[in-house]
Design an enzyme around this catalytic site. Structure first.
Site, mmCIF file in Angstrom:
data_model
loop_
_atom_site.group_PDB
_atom_site.id
_atom_site.type_symbol
_atom_site.label_atom_id
_atom_site.label_comp_id
_atom_site.label_asym_id
_atom_site.label_seq_id
_atom_site.Cartn_x
_atom_site.Cartn_y
_atom_site.Cartn_z
ATOM 1 N N ILE A 66 0.849 -1.206 0.000
ATOM 2 C CA ILE A 66 0.000 0.000 0.000
ATOM 3 C C ILE A 66 0.877 1.247 0.000
ATOM 4 O O ILE A 66 0.423 2.338 -0.316
ATOM 5 C CB ILE A 66 -0.970 -0.025 1.208
ATOM 6 C CG1 ILE A 66 -2.031 1.078 1.099
ATOM 7 C CG2 ILE A 66 -0.234 0.120 2.529
ATOM 8 C CD1 ILE A 66 -2.991 0.950 -0.029
ATOM 9 N N ALA A 81 3.057 0.710 7.958
ATOM 10 C CA ALA A 81 1.960 0.805 6.995
ATOM 11 C C ALA A 81 0.772 1.533 7.604
ATOM 12 O O ALA A 81 0.086 2.301 6.914
ATOM 13 C CB ALA A 81 1.550 -0.589 6.532
ATOM 14 N N CYS A 85 26.659 -1.753 22.415
ATOM 15 C CA CYS A 85 27.678 -2.375 23.256
ATOM 16 C C CYS A 85 27.094 -3.447 24.169
ATOM 17 O O CYS A 85 27.784 -4.389 24.556
ATOM 18 C CB CYS A 85 28.446 -1.318 24.046
ATOM 19 S SG CYS A 85 27.402 -0.066 24.757
#
Ligand code: ZN
Lengths: 566, 634
Positions: free
Chosen positions: B98, B123, B175
């Site tokens: 879409i 979306a 880290c």
């Protein structure tokens, strides 16, 4: 060898297919589902939607009982009845299309009217784990529910009427131990530490530890130690209000190490201890729901017909009254916490071991009770559920039927869930239809209001049933008769309320609306009830979560719903 | 035809339905149910779009699909199956994203109603903006296990999907992943990164080797910087070529890979002594000398999902999955690569074994494959029943939308079981739009906190404007009176800018950037807020409402005054877990604080299929998901 591989393959396929739901109800829930036989009476839109939602997750088998032919309006609102099947058997067409949903589920049908079948062969229905009925008239429903009630087969009745969805569960007694309540406390026993816990905590010395060990001591141990310290200063009493708990937290805060410059070290475990103080200080007691079970006659008066659940409940009660010293068996789990894995595992073991000891004491009591009600090693006890999972040597949960003695595994599971065991008893249809029922008085309390709650639709649907009994049609069924039907339905409602001995003023708007529905089944309402009803069936089958008791009404106009006990 | 709707629905509704054209975005769990409901409610013209193909794990609920459809387009098969049952309906299917520019404003303007049946926030954000731009009503929905919700979005009338700040996706500092893992999830993330390093696309953000730039090594920074190149070489001699090239040269030799990642790299980590002053140091493992203290449950050969594996078993699975993955990679030929997928068995085996070996090394509890799958794959449990309920609710809201009765529309929440007031459904009034929303406000503005000396234009575009702010193809101009173009959506136009730092364009504290996304018809002003250092070593932070920054930094300052790791948030969390019998004061607090804790509790469920909670109360519903979920599977 080949068959083994074939079997493994099937398992892998199933595990993948059902992965997203196994994460909700586990292998044992799935196993219960896969051995279930469901009967659907009438392949209406609501009926087939419910079945769809049971076939997809993989029940064992289903049977559709329906004597009608597919009509044009069926094809319009039922996904499992197509236009080209108009005139064919509704039972057959629906069964064929439903069976396509899942190749692991066996489908079957009987082209016969349910009411006739009840007269000719009532025991036909006793073979099922649960019966789901839709769009039954009052007379047929009475027969069916009375019969299944006497045979101890659960019955779920569903109906979609215009914008209203309705469900009613009939189940004489349903026992649950995995009830998954919304809020649960950890069972840590800091208020009444058991000897092994005391011994373990005492073996650790915060004062002499390296700072590395200090910051990796499980918070449970830390809180235990500060609690002892507090008790020493306060006549052996634990902090019992908000203020005192805060003082204890202050003490904990002071215990956090500082570095050379006097700045507080980052000791996550102390922060966890502070955060968990309130939760951990909740006294260990038997929950009121469990207390009720202990006082239930089925628990206090065991007899040779008692089910495994009640025998275990009684053993649990005896444990609490004796060696448990007022507390349930230790659950044996501890929450995740900041700690080195060595000591975390040690602590975990302390709890697990205690849980196992408690469970084995309950187990001894179960054996004694079995003996006292005259059950020997080879006798059968009514099983808890069709199958109980048991971890086999490969760690896989394999299944075996729990006929005969109650297994150690069952007892352990029962003990682990001791605080959450529940019993649901629905009222029968006879009780519901008793005009003197006190539930009716409670029900109509607020129905006079300007904005009555959705219980008003229960009363209206009962009036509709009376209408059907009298005129053999539903109000508003024929478009040109809506107006006359309004006054007829009003009369039915008045008579119904008279029988109930109640005076109640339900607004005309509602009567008109019900007539406008004309008993039409709206697909989107059916889809909704299809979801809710199937979920209740799954609860009953898996014995996880507590099913509703006993009536549910959905109002699609307002997107509200209500549960009522009738 | 859906005969029964006539009579029950009034004439206005009937006419609205008959003349409607609707769009369904997503043909998954909710989408299948919704398509069926729409067809059987008499909706004559339905378009459905989905990028996905059918997976076997969809079959337990997405009832329009069968085993033989696995691998095919969801949208296409959904259409065909629905038509098979009901040939009268007009359904148009798109196997597409879409977010593609084919679905522009004109496309959205065709519809009377858009219904989302999506499973991801990116979306959802995009469709939200398209519907705002096209001024089309949108129905949002989502499910997670037994929970679900439905809500209506109408421009200027209700809150939009992005009106409330969305819980940040949980990320872990590099880290922690590379040097100092302390939870199983850290090892799982590391193992997924390792998979990508060995078989997938090279992403510098997914480095798995020891990180010499760990801020904890600050004291040794100068030295470390000087020696890092040389040291990295020493730690396996592979730094100069890519990990993948090296692994390929060894033929994905299990022993060599194992010893590099689980022995040599760990030894190197141990040499960074500062890290282990307050932590338990890791213990390197050697392929030829694995611990044989096999747990009692492992007498047999079967390797299964719900049992913990011993180190030896992990090593065996590691080797086996390596060779399967190598085969897959070879099959792809030159330049091929693998994409990690939780439903691909070797990929899942690899991550489970590597994560658990690493967990063992760091003294972290191991996890079963079943659990690793849910953590690594962000699995949200899903069942047919919840989707059926939610899709039913969507249509009922849709009818009100068609009648333009927005005052009657509701946000409806589905509980796991009837709540204490016996309600399974909780309908709520829709909220008014947030005047400070950076998406639907008349003049949207947003503040981004970052270090202008450290953020490049590329990071600004990819991570902040696209990733954080959800634009698809932005044009960005500096509001400096000269109209300097910083980023152009035309390919190649501003390529020379990408590696430069913002500061080189004179972008410093208070500078405004004008962003324009043509597709979304969306203009946004970004106000840059420069800070040398951000909390938790974040790269940047997006703040919708400027007043939040002031409040935030005031609070930060208070914390700094008190102690380096201010307890205030922790104290806050504590209130949230307060027991029922707690004094009233505490309970009031609990209400306000829940919002903060949600994201914490839900750290493994980054993308629930649930609409992001709009208010505090709603968020609580969703926060239940993970908590409860844990207790079911345990
Ligand atoms: Zn907005």
């Amino acid at each position: 060898m080949n068959t083994m591989e074939g079997k493994d393959k099937t398992n892998v396929d199933k595990n993948n297919k059902y992965d997203r739901q196994l994460r909700l109800w586990g292998d044992h829930g799935q196993a219960a589902l896969e051995t279930t036989r469901v009967c659907l009476i009438n392949a209406t839109a609501t009926g087939t939607e419910i079945m769809k939602n049971l076939i997809l997750p993989g029940i064992g088998s289903f049977t559709v009982v329906d004597g009608q032919k597919v009509l044009g309006e069926d094809a319009g609102n039922n996904f499992f009845l197509t236009k080209d099947s108009i005139g064919k058997s509704r039972a057959k067409v629906a069964t064929d299309l439903l069976a396509e949903l899942n190749e692991d589920v066996h489908g079957d049908f009987l082209e016969e009217d349910a009411e006739k079948l009840l007269d000719s062969n009532p025991d036909f229905f006793s073979q099922f784990s649960i019966v789901v009925a839709t769009n039954l008239c009052e007379r047929a429903l009475s027969k069916l529910s009375n019969h299944l009630w006497s045979k101890n087969v659960p019955l779920l009745v569903c109906r979609c009427y215009g914008f209203i969805g309705y469900m009613r569960l009939f189940i004489k007694e349903h026992t649950v131990f995995e009830s998954h309540p919304d809020n649960t406390h950890e069972d840590l026993r800091l208020d009444r530490p058991f000897p092994a816990l005391v011994q373990y905590c005492d073996s650790l010395h915060l004062e002499t530890m390296t700072s590395k060990d200090h910051s990796h001591t499980p918070w449970l141990v830390i809180l235990y130690k500060y609690l002892q310290e507090w008790k020493k200063q306060h006549n052996c009493k634990a902090p019992n209000d908000y203020k005192e708990r805060n003082k204890l937290k202050e003490m904990l805060k002071k215990g956090i190490h500082r570095n050379e410059e006097g700045v507080l070290e980052d000791e996550e475990n102390f922060e966890e201890a502070i955060r968990s103080t309130n939760m951990a200080l909740v006294p260990s007691k038997v929950p009121s729901e469990v207390e009720k079970i202990f006082n239930d006659p089925s628990c206090t008066n065991l007899h040779s017909e008692s089910s495994a659940f009640w025998i275990m409940a009684r053993a649990l009660k005896d444990f609490v009254d004796n060696e448990g010293e007022g507390a349930l068996p230790v659950r044996g789990t501890i929450p995740d916490m900041t700690a080195d894995s060595e000591r975390y595992i040690q602590l975990q073991q302390v709890y697990r071991k205690k849980a196992a000891e408690d469970a084995s004491k309950v187990s001894q009591r179960v054996q004694q009770l079995l003996h006292s009600i005259g059950k020997g090693a080879d006798d059968q006890v009514e099983p808890l559920r069709p199958f109980m999972p048991s971890p086999s040597s490969d760690g896989h949960t394999s299944l075996f039927s729990s006929v005969g003695l109650i297994s150690e595994h069952e007892i352990k599971t029962f003990c682990r869930n001791a605080a959450f065991v529940r019993v649901v008893r629905c009222r029968s249809l006879v009780e519901e239809y008793d005009n003197k029922s006190t539930k009716l008085q409670e029900l109509v309390l607020h129905l006079d209001d300007e904005e009555p709650d959705d219980a008003v639709f229960y009363v209206l649907l009962r009036a509709v049933d009376r209408f059907y009994e009298e005129y053999n049609a539903y109000p508003g069924w024929y478009n040109d008769q809506v107006e006359t039907d309004v006054s007829k339905l009003k009369a039915c409602l008045t008579k119904l309320l008279q029988d109930w001995g109640l005076s109640l003023n339900i607004k005309d708007d509602y009567i008109h609306e019900i007539c406008r529905f004309g008993a039409a089944e709206l697909h989107t309402v059916s889809a909704f009830i299809g979801g809710v009803a199937a979920q209740e069936v799954i609860k009953v089958i898996t014995r996880q979560f507590v099913p509703f008791n006993n009536t549910y009404i959905y109002n699609a106009m307002k997107q509200t719903s209500i549960t009522l006990e009738l | 035809m859906a005969a029964s709707i006539f009579g029950v629905f009034d004439e206005v509704t009937q006419n609205k339905i008959i003349s409607s054209k609707v769009l369904v975005v997503g043909a998954g769990g909710i989408g299948c149910e919704l398509l069926k409901n729409l067809v059987l409610s008499g909706f004559p013209d339905i378009e459905i779009i989905d990028l996905d193909t059918i997976d076997v794990s969809n079959l337990n609920r997405q009832f329009l699909f069968r085993k033989e459809h696995v691998g095919k387009s969801k949208a296409q098969v959904a259409k065909e199956s629905a038509l098979h049952f009901n040939p009268d309906a007009k359904i148009t299917a798109y196997h597409d994203s879409i977010m593609s520019s084919d679905y522009d404003l004109e496309f959205f303007k065709k519809f009377d109603l858009v219904m989302n049946a999506l499973d991801n926030r990116v979306a959802r954000n995009h469709v939200n903006r398209m519907c705002l731009a096209a001024d089309k009503p949108l129905i949002e929905s989502g499910t997670a296990g037994y929970l679900g919700q439905v809500s209506v979005i109408k421009k200027t009338v209700t809150e939009c999907y992005e009106c409330q700040p969305q819980a940040a996706q949980k990320t872990f500092p590099g880290c922690t992943i590379r040097n100092t893992p302390s939870e199983p999830i850290h090892c799982i993330v590391w193992a997924k990164h390792l998979f990508n390093q060995l078989f997938g696309e090279d992403d510098p953000d997914q480095d798995v080797s020891p990180d010499t730039a760990d801020p904890e090594l600050a004291g040794e920074a100068g030295k470390a910087a000087l020696e890092s190149e040389a040291k990295a070489d020493a730690a396996g001699g592979i730094k100069r070529k890519s990990t993948q090239a090296w692994a390929m040269e060894t033929g994905y030799n299990a022993e060599k890979l194992f010893n590099k990642f689980f022995r040599d790299d760990i030894k190197y980590l141990l040499s960074m002594e500062a890290l282990w002053k307050k932590r338990k140091p890791p213990v390197p493992l050697d392929w030829n000398n694995l611990p044989q203290d096999v747990p009692a449950t492992t007498h047999q050969v079967a390797i299964c999902d719900q049992r913990l594996w011993s180190v030896q078993e992990c090593a065996d699975v590691f080797a086996k999955s390596l060779s399967s993955l190598k085969e897959e990679l070879i099959k792809q030929g030159e330049g091929g690569m693998l994409v990690w997928d939780k439903d691909d068995d070797p990929a899942m085996d690899f991550v489970t074994s590597a994560a658990n070996i690493r967990a063992h090394i760091f003294g972290i509890p191991s996890k079963t494959r079943f659990d690793v799958k849910s953590m690594a794959g962000n699995i949200i449990p899903a069942i047919a029943t919840t989707n059926a309920i939610i899709a039913g609710l969507i249509v009922m809201e849709g009818l009100k939308v068609l009648r333009e009765e927005f005052d009657k529309c509701k946000a409806v929440f589905l509980n796991r079981q009837p709540n204490s007031r016996k309600k399974l459904l909780v309908p709520c009034q829709l909220e008014k739009p947030n005047p400070k929303c950076y998406v639907c406000a008349p003049k949207p503005e947003v503040t981004v906190i970052l270090n202008t000396h450290k953020i490049t234009v590329k990071v600004l575009e990819e991570k902040i404007i696209k990733g954080g702010l959800g634009m698809v193809a932005p044009d960005v101009e500096i509001d400096d009176g000269k109209g300097t173009i910083l980023i152009s959506s035309e390919e190649g136009e501003t390529e020379e800018n990408t590696e430069k730092f913002l500061e080189q364009f004179g972008i410093n504290n208070g500078v405004r950037l004008k962003c324009d996304d043509f597709l979304q018809n969306y203009n946004l002003t970004i106000i840059i807020y420069h800070r040398d250092k951000l909390e938790e070593d974040k790269e940047f932070q997006i703040i919708g409402d400027v007043s939040e920054i002031q409040a935030k930094y005031l609070e930060d300052k208070e914390n700094e005054d008190k102690q380096p790791n201010g307890l205030t948030e922790k104290q806050a969390t504590e209130a949230a877990t307060a027991v029922e019998d707690e004094d009233e004061v505490m309970l009031v607090e609990e209400e306000e604080i829940q919002q903060i804790t949600v994201s914490k509790k839900r750290k493994h469920d980054e993308e629930p299929e649930v609409v992001n909670g709009d208010t505090v109360k709603k968020q609580r519903l969703i926060s239940d998901v993970a908590e409860h979920y844990d207790d079911i599977i345990s």
